[in-house]
Scaffold this motif. Structure first.
Motif: not given
Length: 1812
Positions: A1487-1490, A1566-1572
């Motif tokens: 997931a994305p970073g902060s 948010v990316n395809e892996h979920g909430y960051g």
């Protein structure tokens, strides 16, 4: 096979051994080897294997296809005379068939495509040269060729010059016995030499034809037979003298006379005159006779030649005879004499008795006698009937006679006989001359009867209290009326006459005194006693009644022992009289004893009066346990003791329930139950009671299974009498003198083991199904009797021929519900015995009672044996045969049919038949046959059912030849002045092999002066005419010649005119009505002109209307005819006819067609096709049929006749009487008379025959009829009357639900008059109302009960039920369906669970509706908890959601990267099964970073949030969301989502935030892996505007006006609503154990955001963990739209002091009204900390009905102007969204939306679920 079979090979139906072909060799292993294969080896080869058990055969076809040509007969050198015909042979074989070609000197003479004149290629391959000339001499070569090769061979043809007579012999007269010399000169070929010798040899054994005196350039010698000159055709090679000796056959005897002998009527005197001996002495005479016009047969083959008379013996009376005689000499047998006149011998009494006498007892007073007629040769006349005489066997006495006046009746029932008595029976036949011989006596008993006298000298006495002794003597022997099967001892109480005890005693010696006992009787009871004797048919009368009383005995236990007035030193004991006194209670009738428990020395006893039923026991020691016993007394002693223990001073109590039930030793019929006894209630336990639930464990009732008495210390007991393979659950209770304890807890569910079935199928019956099958029926086992897995239950049927137990056969039925079976492939007309048993996987149960059935009579399955056919003349064939083999007769042979037809006739034509209507005639003379015709002859036997199998293959026999008939269709197509050409057809009746034709003609019809002999093959001849004049009439006669003689003459006139023409057509065609018949008519006409040429014949054509084609009926009608009978027409059919004439020139035109002519009606040609005969009621049957084919009705169909008659062989006791070895014996049981019903409506196809007798078998057949008569009858069918399916359905069907899985159905039986027999059970059809095809089932109740419980149904489902009754005949109609619904039950687990929008602290959980709701869904329960403790604390949150419209929940109080377990249950009347899934909070891997540092700037209209892009993770960023929370410890919640991935700032209006509340914000990528990972929270920003609106002038004006209005409204409201305050006040917070009644209301606006009032749904939140400043609320389903930061506002005044974010009770319920929560629900908490002052709760509900019905009504809460509109806002149509559950502490305020959310904010982001 066993024994080892023998093998035999056949080729084309001929044994190999008869072919005697050395190339065929049978090998040791049974195979057949064919060596040197040839084309003739092609054919069908069969191999038969035979042993004593029968034979089988297999066949194969050998086809020889490819063989090199070979010569089978090569050409040979040939020598012929010129002018003759030469034939060179050339026979070849090969495959394919070789082609033949002949050459001479490289010139092709003949082949398949080339043929030179005079050279003909024969079918055999040879070459014919005709006529041969001298130049034809030379070498000829035959070439044979096929695909496999070629061969050739040559031969030489030598041609000689013809030898001819140059000097003809002169006419010479030859005298018998003298020498004669004839001279003859001849010219011949020079290469040969001839000797002038002439010799004639006579063969007098052959008839020499007489030739007329005709000369046509030929040389004839005239020969006259019998003293006349003999003429012979002559081929002379030499001249030589010869000696002629003359002898001939003897002449026929003359004046043959036959007369009856004067002394013996069976002798005939023959006399004759000696004939001429033919110049050779007579050796002997032959005498032949013809009996009753039968063929001639030799009776005397060698009569002395010296005698001229003889006496003929061995003749049969009452028959006619003709005689003829011939003489025999050395030459041979002469002609027979003329036949004598027919001589009738006088009638005599039959000379032989009837044969095969069979007698069988029919009843106890009748005997059936059956026989067959005497041999036909012994009838001695026409039988008139029979005389039967009988008398008692072994006794001298007169016979009683009974006459049967009918020779066709061969049975007699002797009635009014003595019971069980042997009779001697004889039968004799009689004719017109008197009574014949009686048969040998046969003996037979009448059947047994019941005794007519009781046993004698009966005495009875009581042996003890339960036994009576009987003594008696047998009845007199003559009154037993059968075989004594034994005696029955009878006893019944005087007060209960229906309770009869029977004991069967086997008989002893007849004169001995018999003794017997009946035991097990009631004690001290008066009984009536009697004895009877019985035989097989039944019981005789019983002896006179005797009254006897059993002895007195000890009484039974007293009843109902109880204790009252229990003090320290005394108590009162009460009881009741014994139920079984077994005598008279004595005056001192009761004894009471007591003792200290387990101290025998302390026993105290007292006797009491028999009227005393209570006693006060005194002198007891305080608090001591005593055993108290009470017993009754009779004169026999003290009875059974009833005891109990009790403690003095301590009143007994009810016992407590047993505990710790343990089940062991499980067997099919019992289990061992171990338990721990409960509290005994301070007294002993007197009884243990075991109850159980039986069957499928659900809502079944508890029933008592077992009780154990007088075992107070029991801890183990065995529960008997259980049903195998059945589920059980047990519970117990214990009973003392006070009463029964409660029930124990139920045991575990067990299933008993399997066992074989205990009972046999009931009501086994058998009926005849067909000639080779029986239909057996039984009542299947009830479910409770399966004793094993239902799938393994089936039935076995064993059957065998009666009396042949060694040949038992078996059939298996694997369907447990099947109740009938048809057993096929049985033998016809055979009695079978049958039994049925049930089986399961463990074993088989008992066999049912034996039943008997007989297959139906059938047609014979084999033809008569030893069939022969012999032609006796040119028109007669004698056919003889033997009987049908006994096993193949299949019934009573009523006669035989002889079928015959010409072999070359149309195979579709019906053969002719001759019927012999008796079964003892075994020959027939077929007459009026065509001459010299090959006939196919078949014989079959028939029974009443129909025709049997004809002989196969058919016998071939040809009638003898005779003189041929005239040639036909003689025409003269070419008539010239000097010649005429004749064309004819062979005779229609050749009557032999045609050898040639003889044609004679004469001029002007004068003398026949010219004769021409024509070979048989040409059909034309050209004749010259010597007269050159025109119109000379010639008369031609022509005959046909076979090997016998020239036949009949056909005569025609021809005129040699050159001006002939076609004839005119006939005219005036007419058909008189009197000449029209059903199948023929007569056509009349007037001939037309002959066209100057005689008409030779007429041709008639017919056309069937309306659309038939013209067909030629006859083309050889005589030219002289003016009418003709046309036959073979169809009845009741319209025709047109036409006619044409034919002369020598050709055909005339057809005449004018006749008018329509319709043939008359005839009887229908075929019967109706009977489709079915079924029982309709118990006294009627329904006959259904199909009409005959239209073309077979032969007229106008008027209707049908149904013939029916009762068959006796199954309705009476014949099958139960002694078996009859003769299969025709039961034929006599058929009632000869038939009844019929006429169906006058031809359109009907069914009819009900009524008023039939019950329990009878009927035979039914049908005919169709028209005005002419009836058709042949249909094949008879049988039906059993007395059983019919119920005609109506059960009545008053009632359906009522019992539980969630059970329905109870009750009904009334069908009306009695429509039951048509005994109701055997019912079928209950049931199905789910919405899907009948997929769910329909049937439950069969094999008992005539009228109640049924349907179990294992689907909960809360509407079922439709229909009921039908059935009896032995079948199922009745279904009732009208009834409907009802089962009760609700707990639902199944939700169908699915998914997670979405999973962040570090929140997620959305949603689920699907349960697959099986089992009722009305009331809501759901969500329980979640971490799998492992978080910071040492594990909490379980339970959320109850009311309603079925929301399937989601928003959870906001989770911890970062923790795995949680979620469980969801649906609820109807109870919670159902759980669905469990695991999910781990974010951030997820990848997931994305902060995002970077966040900055919030404020303007007058809104807030702008800026951030820096952070790490994208394992995939590109797809967007951002903004979370917000009040700065005073509120929970983070989604505020804005769906922000584009490229954005780094977002502006929201201040209107979306609550004025005066400070908020913090953070960003999540948010990316395809979920909430960051979320960003760092921003600094708190206030939502307060720069210029407060209340400082504006307009606001002050509005406020002034509003204040005035508000004052008025408050005053008015106080008056009207003073009592409503309690519904709006907040709850009071108590110290200590906390009770929180929350009345929070949540109002949802158009945007789907929340205020704080919940109005109509209940949200129950339970938790088993509480923490200061931290508790929980929950909601569910899809994500709500989030407010913008500008719309947030927080104020402490927004929350009542009694409403807090942390609710510390275990159960928190959000309701519409605080008063709806009960105290018990609200105090279920063990946490006692004080409540915090502030918390924040947000509830998001999805139901649109909340939007305009919920509003905040907190007492003392200030109303903020900006949000005043929310109190009465109107709901819009918005999407549902997630509720939110907060379980952590919050100090914030409330989100209040003021506008629409951002686009796309309503739909939750999916795809981020995590299941563990």
């Amino acid at each position: 096979g066993v024994p080892l079979p023998t093998l035999e090979w056949y080729k084309d139906s001929l044994p190999i051994s008869r072919l005697k072909n050395s190339r065929y060799k049978v090998k040791a292993n049974g195979g057949l080897q064919v060596r040197g294969l040839r084309p003739e080896d092609s054919g069908i080869f069969q191999c038969f294997a035979r042993n004593d058990g029968g034979e089988i055969q297999m066949h194969t076809v050998l086809d020889v296809t490819n063989i090199v040509p070979t010569f089978t007969q090569p050409p040979t050198d040939t020598t012929v005379t010129d002018g003759m015909t030469a034939e060179l042979t050339c026979r070849v074989s090969g495959a394919p068939m070789p082609t033949i070609m002949w050459r001479k000197n490289n010139q092709i003479l003949a082949s398949g495509s080339v043929q030179m004149p005079r050279f003909t290629l024969l079918e055999s391959g040879g070459l014919q040269i005709s006529p041969v000339i001298l130049g034809d001499a030379g070498n000829y070569t035959c070439f044979a060729t096929n695909s496999e090769g070629a061969v050739n061979a040559s031969a030489t043809l030598t041609v000689w010059t013809r030898t001819f007579i140059s000097l003809s012999p002169e006419d010479t007269t030859i005298i018998k016995g003298t020498m004669a010399t004839l001279k003859c000169g001849a010219t011949h070929d020079s290469r040969i030499s001839i000797s002038q010798i002439y010799q004639i040899t006579f063969n007098l054994n052959q008839a020499i034809p007489r030739l007329p005196d005709e000369k046509q350039n030929n040389f004839y010698i005239q020969c006259y037979y019998s003293n006349t000159i003999k003429g012979y055709s002559l081929s002379l090679f030499s001249v030589k003298s010869f000696h002629y000796g003359y002898v001939e056959l003897p002449h026929l005897p003359q004046n043959l006379q036959a007369s009856l002998n004067s002394s013996d009527s069976r002798l005939v005197d023959l006399s004759w005159v000696r004939p001429f001996d033919g110049n050779s002495p007579i050796l002997y005479y032959i005498v032949e006779l013809s009996e009753n016009n039968s063929p001639w047969k030799v009776i005397l083959s060698s009569v002395d030649p010296k005698v001229t008379g003889i006496i003929v013996s061995g003749l049969t009376p009452a028959r006619t005879y003709q005689f003829r005689v011939c003489a025999v000499n050395h030459v041979g047998k002469g002609q027979y004499s003329a036949e004598t006149n027919r001589l009738m011998l006088p009638e005599e009494p039959p000379s032989a008795p009837p044969k095969n006498i069979v007698a069988s007892g029919r009843t106890n007073q009748s005997i059936m006698v059956q026989w067959q007629p005497p041999p036909e040769s012994e009838h001695n006349g026409v039988l008139k009937g029979y005389v039967l005489r009988y008398r008692l066997a072994g006794l001298p006495g007169d016979y009683q006679n009974k006459s049967i006046t009918g020779p066709e009746i061969n049975y007699c029932l002797l009635k009014d006989l003595i019971i069980w008595t042997q009779y001697e029976i004889q039968v004799a036949a009689f004719n017109g001359a008197g009574l014949g011989l009686f048969s040998k006596p046969v003996t037979e008993y009448t059947l047994q009867g019941v005794p007519t006298a009781p046993p004698q000298n009966v005495e009875t006495e009581a042996v003890n209290s339960t036994t009576i002794r009987y003594t008696w003597n047998p009845p007199p022997q003559q009154f037993i009326n059968g075989i004594n099967q034994g005696y029955k001892l009878l006893a019944w109480p005087v007060e209960f006459p229906d309770t009869v005890t029977k004991v069967t005693i086997t008989p002893g010696f007849h004169g001995a005194t018999h003794v017997g006992y009946i035991t097990g009787l009631r004690k001290f009871t008066k009984y009536f006693t009697s004895v009877l004797c019985f035989t097989t048919p039944g019981d005789g009368p019983h002896s006179p009644l005797q009254l006897i009383q059993t002895h007195e005995d000890k009484p039974g236990a007293v009843g109902h022992l109880s204790f009252t007035e229990i003090l320290d030193t005394s108590l009162r004991v009460s009881w009741q009289e014994p139920a079984e006194k077994n005598g008279i209670i004595t005056v001192k009738g009761y004894q009471i004893s007591w003792e200290v428990d387990n101290q025998n020395g302390s026993r105290v006893s007292h006797t009491l009066l028999n009227t005393t039923w209570e006693y006060k026991v005194t002198g007891l020691t305080s608090l001591t346990t005593y055993t108290i016993e009470v017993a009754a007394m009779t004169a026999a002693g003290i009875g059974q003791i009833t005891s109990s223990t009790i403690s003095s001073g301590v009143p007994p109590e009810l016992p407590s329930a047993p505990t710790n039930l343990v089940i062991s030793n499980i067997s099919p019929r019992s289990v061992t139950l171990q338990f721990r006894p409960g509290y005994d209630g301070k007294t002993s336990i007197c009884k243990w009671i075991v109850e159980g639930q039986v069957g499928a464990m659900g809502d079944e009732e508890w029933i008592v299974l077992y009780g154990l008495e007088n075992e107070p210390n029991a801890q183990v007991l065995e529960v008997p009498n259980l049903t195998p393979y059945t589920y059980y659950r047990f519970r117990m209770r214990q009973v003392n003198i006070v009463g029964s304890s409660p029930f124990s807890h139920a045991s575990r569910i067990i299933r008993t083991l399997q066992a074989p079935p205990d009972i046999a199928p009931a009501s086994v019956t058998v009926r005849t199904a067909s000639e080779t099958s029986l239909w057996i029926r039984w009542v299947p086992l009830p479910d409770s009797e399966y004793n094993g897995m239902p799938e393994s239950v089936g039935y076995k049927i064993k059957f065998w021929r009666a009396g042949l137990l060694d040949s038992v056969l078996m059939r298996i039925v694997n369907d447990r519900l099947e109740r009938e079976m048809t057993i096929e492939k049985l033998e016809e007309w055979t009695e079978y015995e049958l039994q049925v048993q049930a089986f399961n996987v463990i074993g088989s149960g008992p066999w049912s009672e034996l039943v008997k059935g007989r297959t139906r009579e059938s047609v014979p399955s084999a033809p008569p044996e030893n069939v022969t056919a012999e032609a006796v003349s040119s028109t007669k064939i004698l056919v003889m045969w033997g009987p049908v083999p006994e096993p193949d007769q299949n019934g009573l042979i009523l006669g035989y049919k002889v079928l015959y037809r010409e072999k070359d006739s149309d195979l579709n034509s019906e053969p002719k038949g001759q019927v012999i209507k008796d079964n003892f005639t075994q020959s027939v003379l077929l007459s009026n046959l065509r001459k010299y015709v090959l006939y196919e002859i078949q014989i079959l036997a028939f029974t009443r059912i129909g025709d049997g199998v004809p002989t196969t293959p058919a016998l071939l026999e040809r009638t003898k030849d005779d003189t041929p008939g005239p040639p036909v269709r003689l025409v003269f197509p070419e008539v010239r002045l000097r010649s005429v050409r004749i064309v004819w057809q062979p005779p229609e009746e050749p009557n032999g092999m045609i050898q040639g034709y003889r044609v004679k003609h004469s001029e002007n019809c004068g003398a026949l002066n010219t004769t021409v002999i024509v070979p048989s093959t040409p059909s034309w001849k050209e004749f010259p005419s010597a007269n050159k004049k025109k119109k000379i009439a010639y008369l031609f006669r022509y005959t046909k010649k076979n090997r016998k003689i020239h036949g009949a003459v056909a005569q025609k006139v021809v005129i040699n005119s050159m001006h002939s023409d076609h004839p005119e057509p006939p005219r005036n065609l007419s058909i008189p009505k009197s000449d029209v018949h059903a199948r023929s008519l007569t056509l009349h006409w007037i001939p037309g002109g002959d066209g100057s040429s005689p008409v030779r014949y007429f041709t008639i054509q017919t056309r069937e209307l309306p659309d038939g084609n013209w067909q030629t009926r006859s083309s050889s009608i005589s030219h002289e005819a003016t009418s003709c009978v046309i036959e073979r027409l169809k009845p009741f059919t319209s025709y047109k006819l036409r006619l044409k004439a034919t002369n020598d020139i050709g055909d005339s035109d057809f005449s004018t067609e006749t008018g329509n002519v319709t043939t008359l009606q005839d009887v229908p040609g075929e019967p109706p096709n009977v489709v079915a005969i079924t029982p309709h009621t118990t006294t009627s049957i329904l006959v259904q049929w199909q009409p005959p084919r239209k073309d077979s009705i032969n007229g106008v169909l008027l209707g049908y006749r149904i013939y029916y008659r009762e068959l006796q062989y199954e309705s009476g006791s014949v099958l139960d009487s002694k078996s009859v070895a003769n299969p025709s014996a039961l034929r006599a049981e058929l009632t000869p008379q038939s009844s019929f019903k006429t169906v006058s409506n031809s359109s009907l196809t069914e009819y009900e025959l009524t008023q039939l007798k019950k329990y009878r078998r009927y035979e039914v057949l049908m005919t169709a009829y028209n005005i002419i008569g009836e058709s042949p009858s249909s094949s008879p069918l049988e039906v059993f009357v007395g059983e019919a399916a119920p005609a109506m359905a059960p009545q008053n069907i009632q359906v009522s639900p019992l539980t969630a899985s059970q329905l109870e159905i009750t009904w009334d039986p069908p009306p009695v008059e429509t039951q048509n027999g005994n109701i055997q059970g019912y079928k209950i059809y049931y199905w789910e109302s919405e899907s009948q095809d997929e769910t329909e089932k049937v439950k069969i109740l094999f008992l005539p009960e009228t109640i049924m419980r349907l179990k294992n149904l689907t909960s809360y489902t509407a079922y439709t039920i229909s009921v039908s009754a059935f009896n032995a005949a079948g199922d009745g109609p279904r009732s009208e369906p009834r409907q009802d619904k089962t009760h609700q039950a707990a639902p199944s687990a939700p169908s699915s669970m998914t997670f979405s929008e999973v962040t570090t602290t929140t997620l959305n959980v949603s689920w699907g509706e349960p697959t099986l709701t089992n009722g009305i869904l009331q809501g759901y329960r969500v329980v979640y908890e971490p799998l492992e403790p978080v910071q040492g604390v594990s909490k379980v949150v339970t959320v109850d959601i009311t309603g079925n419209r929301s399937h989601w929940l928003k959870v906001r109080d989770l911890s970062r990267e923790v795995t949680y377990s979620f469980k969801v249950q649906a609820r109807t009347i109870a919670f159902g099964q759980e669905l469990q899934a695991n999910i781990t909070t974010g951030p997820k891997q990848g997931a994305p970073g902060s995002p970077g540092e966040i900055f919030v700037s404020k303007s007058s209209s809104g807030l702008t949030i800026q951030w820096a892009e952070g790490a994208s993770g394992d995939g590109p960023t797809t967007g951002y969301i903004i979370e917000a929370r009040p700065s005073d410890e509120g929970l983070w919640d989604t505020f804005v989502k769906g922000i584009s991935p490229g954005a780094t700032s977002h502006t929201v209006s201040l209107d979306r935030l609550k004025q005066g509340v400070s908020y913090e914000f953070r960003i999540i990528a948010v990316n395809e892996h979920g909430y960051g990972e979320p960003s760092v929270s921003s600094t708190a920003v206030s939502a307060q505007s720069e210029t407060p609106f209340y400082e504006e002038w307009w606001f002050l004006l509005v406020m002034a006006l509003s204040s005035l209005i508000l004052i008025l409204l408050v005053v008015f409201g106080l008056v009207l609503h003073g009592q409503s305050k309690k519904y709006k006040s907040c709850s009071t917070v108590n110290s200590g154990k906390t009770v929180s009644n929350v009345g929070e209301s949540v109002t949802l606006d158009n945007g789907g955001f929340t205020a704080l009032e919940l109005n109509s749904r209940h949200l129950n939140v339970k938790s088993n963990f509480c923490k200061k400043n931290g508790t929980r609320y929950s909601g569910y389903t899809r994500s709500p739209p989030r407010p913008s930061p500008g719309g947030l506002h927080y104020s402490d005044e927004d929350l009542c002091s009694k409403y807090n974010g942390a609710v510390l009770t275990e159960s928190t319920i959000l309701t519409e009204k605080p008063t709806e929560i009960s105290e018990s629900e609200a105090t279920d908490s063990d946490y006692e900390d004080d409540l915090p002052k502030h918390s924040f709760v947000n509830h998001y509900m999805s139901d649109p009905t909340y939007y305009n019905s919920w509003k905040r009504q907190q007492k003392g809460l200030k109303q903020v102007g900006a949000y005043g509109g929310y109190e009465e806002c109107a709901a819009g149509e918005v999407e549902p969204y997630y509720q939110t559950v907060i379980t952590t502490q919050s100090t914030g305020g409330v989100y209040t939306p003021t506008g629409q959310p951002a686009p796309g904010s309503r739909t939750p982001v999916t795809g981020f679920s995590s299941f563990v």
